[in-house]
Scaffold this motif. Structure first.
Motif, short mmCIF file in Angstrom:
data_model
loop_
_atom_site.label_atom_id
_atom_site.label_comp_id
_atom_site.label_asym_id
_atom_site.label_seq_id
_atom_site.Cartn_x
_atom_site.Cartn_y
_atom_site.Cartn_z
N GLY A 1 0.80 -1.20 0.00
CA GLY A 1 0.00 0.00 0.00
C GLY A 1 0.84 1.26 0.00
O GLY A 1 0.52 2.22 -0.68
N ARG A 2 1.93 1.25 0.74
CA ARG A 2 2.75 2.45 0.85
C ARG A 2 3.42 2.80 -0.49
O ARG A 2 3.78 3.95 -0.71
CB ARG A 2 3.81 2.27 1.93
CG ARG A 2 4.45 3.59 2.34
CD ARG A 2 5.41 3.44 3.47
NE ARG A 2 4.83 2.88 4.66
CZ ARG A 2 4.40 3.62 5.70
NH1 ARG A 2 4.50 4.91 5.67
NH2 ARG A 2 3.90 3.02 6.75
N PHE A 3 3.57 1.84 -1.37
CA PHE A 3 4.14 2.12 -2.68
C PHE A 3 3.12 2.81 -3.59
O PHE A 3 3.45 3.25 -4.67
CB PHE A 3 4.63 0.84 -3.35
CG PHE A 3 5.82 0.24 -2.68
CD1 PHE A 3 6.97 0.97 -2.45
CD2 PHE A 3 5.78 -1.08 -2.25
CE1 PHE A 3 8.06 0.41 -1.83
CE2 PHE A 3 6.87 -1.65 -1.62
CZ PHE A 3 8.02 -0.91 -1.41
N ASP A 4 1.86 2.84 -3.13
CA ASP A 4 0.78 3.45 -3.91
C ASP A 4 0.70 2.87 -5.32
O ASP A 4 0.51 3.58 -6.30
CB ASP A 4 0.92 4.98 -3.94
CG ASP A 4 0.74 5.60 -2.57
OD1 ASP A 4 -0.08 5.08 -1.79
OD2 ASP A 4 1.42 6.59 -2.27
N ASP A 5 0.84 1.55 -5.38
CA ASP A 5 0.83 0.84 -6.65
C ASP A 5 -0.50 0.09 -6.80
O ASP A 5 -0.74 -0.91 -6.13
CB ASP A 5 2.00 -0.14 -6.70
CG ASP A 5 2.12 -0.87 -8.03
OD1 ASP A 5 1.26 -0.66 -8.91
OD2 ASP A 5 3.08 -1.65 -8.17
N ARG A 6 -1.35 0.58 -7.68
CA ARG A 6 -2.66 -0.03 -7.87
C ARG A 6 -2.56 -1.44 -8.42
O ARG A 6 -3.51 -2.22 -8.30
CB ARG A 6 -3.50 0.84 -8.81
CG ARG A 6 -3.65 2.24 -8.27
CD ARG A 6 -5.01 2.77 -8.04
NE ARG A 6 -6.14 1.97 -8.34
CZ ARG A 6 -6.97 1.48 -7.40
NH1 ARG A 6 -6.76 1.71 -6.14
NH2 ARG A 6 -8.02 0.78 -7.75
N ALA A 7 -1.44 -1.81 -8.99
CA ALA A 7 -1.27 -3.18 -9.48
C ALA A 7 -1.29 -4.19 -8.34
O ALA A 7 -1.49 -5.38 -8.57
CB ALA A 7 0.05 -3.30 -10.26
N ALA A 8 -1.12 -3.72 -7.12
CA ALA A 8 -1.11 -4.61 -5.96
C ALA A 8 -2.52 -4.93 -5.45
O ALA A 8 -2.68 -5.83 -4.63
CB ALA A 8 -0.30 -3.98 -4.83
N GLN A 29 -5.99 -5.08 4.69
CA GLN A 29 -7.13 -4.17 4.65
C GLN A 29 -6.67 -2.71 4.72
O GLN A 29 -7.21 -1.85 4.02
CB GLN A 29 -8.10 -4.48 5.79
CG GLN A 29 -8.83 -5.79 5.59
CD GLN A 29 -9.60 -6.25 6.81
OE1 GLN A 29 -9.25 -5.92 7.95
NE2 GLN A 29 -10.65 -7.01 6.58
N LEU A 30 -5.68 -2.44 5.55
CA LEU A 30 -5.12 -1.08 5.63
C LEU A 30 -4.50 -0.67 4.30
O LEU A 30 -4.72 0.45 3.82
CB LEU A 30 -4.04 -1.02 6.72
CG LEU A 30 -4.43 -0.46 8.07
CD1 LEU A 30 -3.32 -0.68 9.07
CD2 LEU A 30 -4.82 0.99 7.98
N ALA A 31 -3.72 -1.56 3.71
CA ALA A 31 -3.08 -1.25 2.43
C ALA A 31 -4.12 -1.00 1.35
O ALA A 31 -3.98 -0.07 0.55
CB ALA A 31 -2.13 -2.39 2.03
N ASP A 61 -3.58 4.70 12.00
CA ASP A 61 -4.12 4.05 10.81
C ASP A 61 -4.52 5.09 9.76
O ASP A 61 -4.21 4.93 8.57
CB ASP A 61 -5.34 3.18 11.15
CG ASP A 61 -4.97 1.93 11.92
OD1 ASP A 61 -3.77 1.57 11.96
OD2 ASP A 61 -5.89 1.32 12.49
N LEU A 62 -5.19 6.16 10.20
CA LEU A 62 -5.60 7.19 9.25
C LEU A 62 -4.40 7.92 8.66
O LEU A 62 -4.42 8.30 7.49
CB LEU A 62 -6.54 8.20 9.92
CG LEU A 62 -7.91 7.66 10.35
CD1 LEU A 62 -8.81 8.80 10.79
CD2 LEU A 62 -8.57 6.85 9.27
N ARG A 63 -3.36 8.09 9.46
CA ARG A 63 -2.13 8.69 8.93
C ARG A 63 -1.59 7.83 7.78
O ARG A 63 -1.18 8.33 6.75
CB ARG A 63 -1.09 8.81 10.05
CG ARG A 63 0.23 9.43 9.58
CD ARG A 63 1.27 9.45 10.70
NE ARG A 63 0.79 10.03 11.92
CZ ARG A 63 0.78 11.34 12.19
NH1 ARG A 63 1.22 12.19 11.29
NH2 ARG A 63 0.33 11.78 13.34
N TYR A 64 -1.61 6.52 7.98
CA TYR A 64 -1.13 5.60 6.94
C TYR A 64 -2.04 5.64 5.71
O TYR A 64 -1.57 5.73 4.58
CB TYR A 64 -1.05 4.17 7.49
CG TYR A 64 -0.71 3.17 6.42
CD1 TYR A 64 0.60 3.01 5.98
CD2 TYR A 64 -1.70 2.39 5.83
CE1 TYR A 64 0.91 2.11 4.97
CE2 TYR A 64 -1.40 1.49 4.83
CZ TYR A 64 -0.10 1.34 4.41
OH TYR A 64 0.20 0.47 3.41
#
Length: 141
Positions: A1-8, A29-31, A61-64
């Motif tokens: 999720g942190r990579f912001d890669d929609r392919a994931a 779920q967070l990602a 969690d919201l920060r993430y």
């Protein structure tokens, strides 16, 4: 999720179907929420609890997730004076409150709305917390 890669997204959704470990499920779920998928309300609901540690976890969690449209849910946390994390030294223990963590996130998301900067290393004044509260109330409309 942190990579912001929609392919994931699809691989994470597929993994959720078979994953049994609750910690891995929560992380997935967070990602997904960070990528704009899934139920973000599951991460805002804990902000309504009276338990400071639970609220602080929800703020993290919201920060993430990093979705400023969720800021309005931080309003109850502004009344929480519970200790969240240490900002002083070991010799002089000073703690940021849950309210400070909530204010920091709101100010970071909306820096142009405030005359003060977001900071993880300070306690906000009552006036600054009130400014954040007034701003969040405008988002509820």
């Amino acid at each position: 999720g942190r990579f912001d890669d929609r392919a994931a997204v699809d691989p994470m959704r597929n993994r959720l179907k078979t994953e049994a470990d609750p910690e891995v499920i929560r992380s997935l779920q967070l990602a997904l929420a960070r990528l704009g998928e899934g139920d973000k309300s599951a991460f805002t609901r804990p902000l309504a609890t009276p338990e400071s540690s639970v609220r602080y976890g929800a703020i993290q969690d919201l920060r993430y997730i990093n979705d400023s449209t969720l800021a309005k849910y931080l309003l109850p946390a502004l009344d929480d004076a519970g200790e969240a994390y240490m900002i002083g030294s070991v010799n002089r223990a000073v703690y940021a409150r849950v309210a400070d963590a909530a204010a920091t996130l709101v100010v970071a998301w909306y820096p142009d709305e405030f005359a003060f900067a977001a900071s993880n290393t300070r306690r906000y004044t009552d006036d600054e917390i009130e400014q954040v509260r007034v701003f969040l109330k405008t988002l509820e409309k």
